[in-house]
Design a protein around this motif. Structure first.
Motif, short mmCIF file in Angstrom:
data_model
loop_
_atom_site.label_atom_id
_atom_site.label_comp_id
_atom_site.label_asym_id
_atom_site.label_seq_id
_atom_site.Cartn_x
_atom_site.Cartn_y
_atom_site.Cartn_z
N GLN A 51 0.81 -1.22 0.00
CA GLN A 51 0.00 0.00 0.00
C GLN A 51 0.84 1.28 0.00
O GLN A 51 0.53 2.21 -0.72
CB GLN A 51 -0.97 -0.03 1.18
CG GLN A 51 -2.01 1.06 1.16
CD GLN A 51 -1.58 2.29 1.91
OE1 GLN A 51 -0.78 2.22 2.82
NE2 GLN A 51 -2.11 3.42 1.53
N THR A 54 2.28 2.25 -3.83
CA THR A 54 1.46 2.43 -5.02
C THR A 54 0.16 3.13 -4.66
O THR A 54 -0.26 3.13 -3.50
CB THR A 54 1.16 1.08 -5.70
OG1 THR A 54 0.43 1.31 -6.90
CG2 THR A 54 0.40 0.15 -4.81
N ASP A 55 -0.46 3.69 -5.68
CA ASP A 55 -1.74 4.35 -5.45
C ASP A 55 -2.92 3.50 -5.90
O ASP A 55 -4.05 3.98 -5.95
CB ASP A 55 -1.78 5.72 -6.12
CG ASP A 55 -1.54 5.62 -7.61
OD1 ASP A 55 -1.14 4.54 -8.08
OD2 ASP A 55 -1.73 6.63 -8.31
N LEU A 56 -2.68 2.23 -6.23
CA LEU A 56 -3.77 1.33 -6.59
C LEU A 56 -4.64 1.04 -5.37
O LEU A 56 -4.12 0.99 -4.25
CB LEU A 56 -3.22 0.01 -7.13
CG LEU A 56 -2.55 0.02 -8.49
CD1 LEU A 56 -1.94 -1.34 -8.78
CD2 LEU A 56 -3.55 0.39 -9.56
N ASP A 57 -5.92 0.82 -5.58
CA ASP A 57 -6.78 0.48 -4.46
C ASP A 57 -6.56 -0.99 -4.05
O ASP A 57 -5.86 -1.74 -4.74
CB ASP A 57 -8.25 0.76 -4.77
CG ASP A 57 -8.76 -0.02 -5.94
OD1 ASP A 57 -8.04 -0.12 -6.92
OD2 ASP A 57 -9.90 -0.54 -5.86
N LEU A 58 -7.12 -1.38 -2.94
CA LEU A 58 -6.85 -2.67 -2.32
C LEU A 58 -7.17 -3.85 -3.25
O LEU A 58 -6.38 -4.77 -3.39
CB LEU A 58 -7.63 -2.81 -1.01
CG LEU A 58 -7.51 -4.14 -0.28
CD1 LEU A 58 -6.07 -4.36 0.17
CD2 LEU A 58 -8.45 -4.20 0.89
N ARG A 61 -4.57 -4.20 -5.96
CA ARG A 61 -3.29 -4.71 -5.43
C ARG A 61 -3.38 -6.20 -5.16
O ARG A 61 -2.42 -6.94 -5.41
CB ARG A 61 -2.91 -3.96 -4.15
CG ARG A 61 -2.47 -2.55 -4.39
CD ARG A 61 -1.77 -1.94 -3.18
NE ARG A 61 -2.33 -2.32 -1.90
CZ ARG A 61 -3.24 -1.64 -1.22
NH1 ARG A 61 -3.71 -0.52 -1.71
NH2 ARG A 61 -3.67 -2.05 -0.05
#
Length: 87
Positions: A51, A54-58, A61
């Motif tokens: 987390q 990166t700025d990807l959501d859960l 990821r």
């Protein structure tokens, strides 16, 4: 989807290294048929734990981690086949 694949590509070597560490640590007790499942679980965990990087959501990821776990197993098996053919 491109971001998930890019993130999975980045974490495949990490997953491969962690799975190899697990295999060498508990090699006599570990059933070889469980290696893909272990790689899958390690990939999901690393995807979950990434987390801060990166700025990807859960969910994205976790998908990337699962893909990385499965890809790391295939990458290792491909390298194994290549080394066995060279002998």
């Amino acid at each position: 989807m491109a971001a998930v694949l890019l993130f999975a590509t980045v974490i495949v070597p990490i997953v491969l290294g962690v799975v190899e560490l697990i295999k060498r640590s508990v090699s006599e007790k570990l059933n070889k048929n469980l290696i893909p499942l272990i790689a899958f679980a390690v990939g999901i965990f690393i995807g979950f734990a990434a987390q801060p990087f990166t700025d990807l959501d859960l969910v994205m990821r976790i998908w990337a981690g699962a893909l990385a776990g499965l890809a790391s197993t295939g990458l290792f098996e491909l390298g194994n086949e290549r080394n066995e053919g060279a002998k």
